[in-house]
Design a protein around this motif. Structure first.
Motif, PDB file in Angstrom:
ATOM      1  N   GLN A 133      15.436  19.926  28.925  1.00 53.38           N
ATOM      2  CA  GLN A 133      15.887  20.988  28.026  1.00 53.38           C
ATOM      3  C   GLN A 133      16.932  21.886  28.691  1.00 53.38           C
ATOM      4  O   GLN A 133      17.738  22.532  28.018  1.00 53.38           O
ATOM      5  CB  GLN A 133      14.708  21.854  27.570  1.00 53.38           C
ATOM      6  CG  GLN A 133      13.498  21.100  27.044  1.00 53.38           C
ATOM      7  CD  GLN A 133      13.824  20.214  25.857  1.00 53.38           C
ATOM      8  OE1 GLN A 133      14.480  20.651  24.929  1.00 53.38           O
ATOM      9  NE2 GLN A 133      13.373  18.979  25.901  1.00 53.38           N
ATOM     10  N   HIS A 159      17.491  22.474  22.437  1.00 56.52           N
ATOM     11  CA  HIS A 159      16.919  21.155  22.271  1.00 56.52           C
ATOM     12  C   HIS A 159      15.694  21.289  21.370  1.00 56.52           C
ATOM     13  O   HIS A 159      15.439  22.342  20.801  1.00 56.52           O
ATOM     14  CB  HIS A 159      16.547  20.551  23.622  1.00 56.52           C
ATOM     15  CG  HIS A 159      17.730  20.214  24.472  1.00 56.52           C
ATOM     16  ND1 HIS A 159      18.681  19.296  24.095  1.00 56.52           N
ATOM     17  CD2 HIS A 159      18.117  20.671  25.688  1.00 56.52           C
ATOM     18  CE1 HIS A 159      19.597  19.191  25.054  1.00 56.52           C
ATOM     19  NE2 HIS A 159      19.273  20.018  26.025  1.00 56.52           N
ATOM     20  N   THR A 177      10.583  18.200  29.543  1.00 55.10           N
ATOM     21  CA  THR A 177      10.722  19.656  29.633  1.00 55.10           C
ATOM     22  C   THR A 177      11.941  20.021  30.476  1.00 55.10           C
ATOM     23  O   THR A 177      12.751  20.872  30.084  1.00 55.10           O
ATOM     24  CB  THR A 177       9.458  20.282  30.239  1.00 55.10           C
ATOM     25  OG1 THR A 177       8.330  19.948  29.429  1.00 55.10           O
ATOM     26  CG2 THR A 177       9.591  21.796  30.313  1.00 55.10           C
ATOM     27  N   TYR A 224      21.190  28.328  29.110  1.00 55.25           N
ATOM     28  CA  TYR A 224      20.123  28.028  28.146  1.00 55.25           C
ATOM     29  C   TYR A 224      19.534  29.317  27.590  1.00 55.25           C
ATOM     30  O   TYR A 224      19.338  29.461  26.377  1.00 55.25           O
ATOM     31  CB  TYR A 224      19.045  27.190  28.830  1.00 55.25           C
ATOM     32  CG  TYR A 224      17.856  26.889  27.944  1.00 55.25           C
ATOM     33  CD1 TYR A 224      17.864  25.788  27.090  1.00 55.25           C
ATOM     34  CD2 TYR A 224      16.727  27.709  27.947  1.00 55.25           C
ATOM     35  CE1 TYR A 224      16.775  25.516  26.278  1.00 55.25           C
ATOM     36  CE2 TYR A 224      15.645  27.447  27.140  1.00 55.25           C
ATOM     37  CZ  TYR A 224      15.674  26.346  26.305  1.00 55.25           C
ATOM     38  OH  TYR A 224      14.601  26.091  25.491  1.00 55.25           O
TER      39      TYR A 224
END
Length: 344
Positions: free
Chosen positions: A35, A279, A32, A272
């Motif tokens: 990512q 991802h 996690t 992100y």
């Protein structure tokens, strides 16, 4: 040339749920956290992997903002700035040619103070995340500028990590970050106790987790990283406990290395959220701040462990800094080979 052998470390199962552990005290899995890390491709441009700044550094404390900025660069941020007091700048510049040093702050002794905000504001417009407080000191003029800067960072919606002397400012003026979910506070035990006292919190007989949650809630849901034997990370609702093995030395500067790691992951989190990369698994935007704080704690503690393994009692923060890239590789290198960005 082949990289040095990576030391053994404990990884988290890739098959675990996004958050492993009890509901009250969870740990995010490595996959996690990965990512948030920008995949390196030939399509990137300078700045795509993050532009960060350390706001701090006075004539007495020049090493602290250096550790923040240098940690960010070693983790993979593209550009790291330091905004420091005028007399600190030549010293910090001598440490590294890779850091962009801006001598914009003025202490009480260094008049005049006019035009400082006009110099700092355009730089803030370029950034993805800001670290505040490392090496700041207690000069009233510096604190006045930093109060303005915290407000300016918040107005721009930038995430920020606040440590050291900026926590004193928050104790006096908690409204600066109250309710701002992009803020991460990283107090050690004495700083934590002073901040709780300043805010009127009675943490007597409370566990570390309970006290950290109380502080986070008092400040309207900011993320608090209560550093200690284990690091407790909470926004008042969710709690992470980072019990990654660290070294046995408690040398000055380790908190600045943590701040550098936090500000880097916060910057990556901003990229992100903007859709700069994807991802396989998606992270909820509201989870980014807590995940960034946990990843930074894990890496800084592991770097401390590696440095102590090499240097023992002589370990200094400069030794820990030298292990930041190895700590990153130990935790994420294999995952980043497997977790590829979407072709779309």
């Amino acid at each position: 040339m082949q990289r040095a052998f990576k030391r053994a470390y404990t990884s988290v199962s890739f098959m675990a749920p996004i958050f492993a552990g009890k509901m009250s005290s969870q740990q995010p899995r490595l996959q996690t956290l990965a990512q948030l890390i920008p995949p390196l491709t030939y399509d990137l441009h300078k700045g795509d992997c993050g532009r960060v700044a350390a706001l701090g550094g006075c004539d007495e404390y020049t090493g602290a903002p250096y550790f923040v900025a240098s940690t960010a660069l070693r983790l993979g941020a593209d550009l790291a700035y330091i905004i420091c007091e005028k007399d600190a700048a030549p010293v910090i510049k001598s440490y590294s040619p890779d850091i962009i040093v801006n001598p914009y702050l003025r202490s009480t002794a260094n008049q005049p103070h006019t035009g400082i905000e006009e110099k700092i504001a355009p730089l803030l417009d370029k950034l993805h995340a800001v670290s505040v407080g490392s090496g700041l000191g207690n000069d009233p003029a510096l604190h006045k500028t930093v109060r303005w800067a915290i407000q300016a960072v918040r107005e721009r919606g930038l995430p920020m990590v606040l440590d050291a002397d900026s926590l004193t400012i928050l104790g006096d003026s908690p409204e600066l970050i109250h309710g701002y979910r992009g803020a991460v506070l990283t107090p050690n035990a004495p700083e934590f106790n002073r901040l709780c006292k300043a805010l009127g919190l009675d943490i007597t007989d409370k566990s570390t987790e309970e006290a950290a949650q109380m502080l986070a809630l008092k400040l309207g849901g900011v993320t608090v990283v209560r550093k200690g034997k284990v690091d407790v990370i909470t926004n008042g609702e969710r709690v992470f406990v980072c019990d990654e093995n660290g070294g046995l030395r408690r040398c000055g500067g380790q908190g600045d290395i943590l701040s550098g790691a936090v500000v880097t992951f916060l910057a990556w989190g901003e990229k992100y959220k903007s859709g700069a990369w994807k991802h396989k698994d998606e992270i909820k935007h509201e989870d980014v701040t807590m995940l960034a704080a946990y990843a930074a704690c894990m890496l800084s503690r592991h770097a401390s462990f590696l440095a102590y393994d090499d240097c023992g009692r002589s370990t200094q923060s400069s030794n820990i800094l030298e292990q930041v890239d190895m700590a990153f590789d130990n935790k994420f290198d294999q995952l980043l080979q497997a977790v590829k960005p979407s072709k779309s």
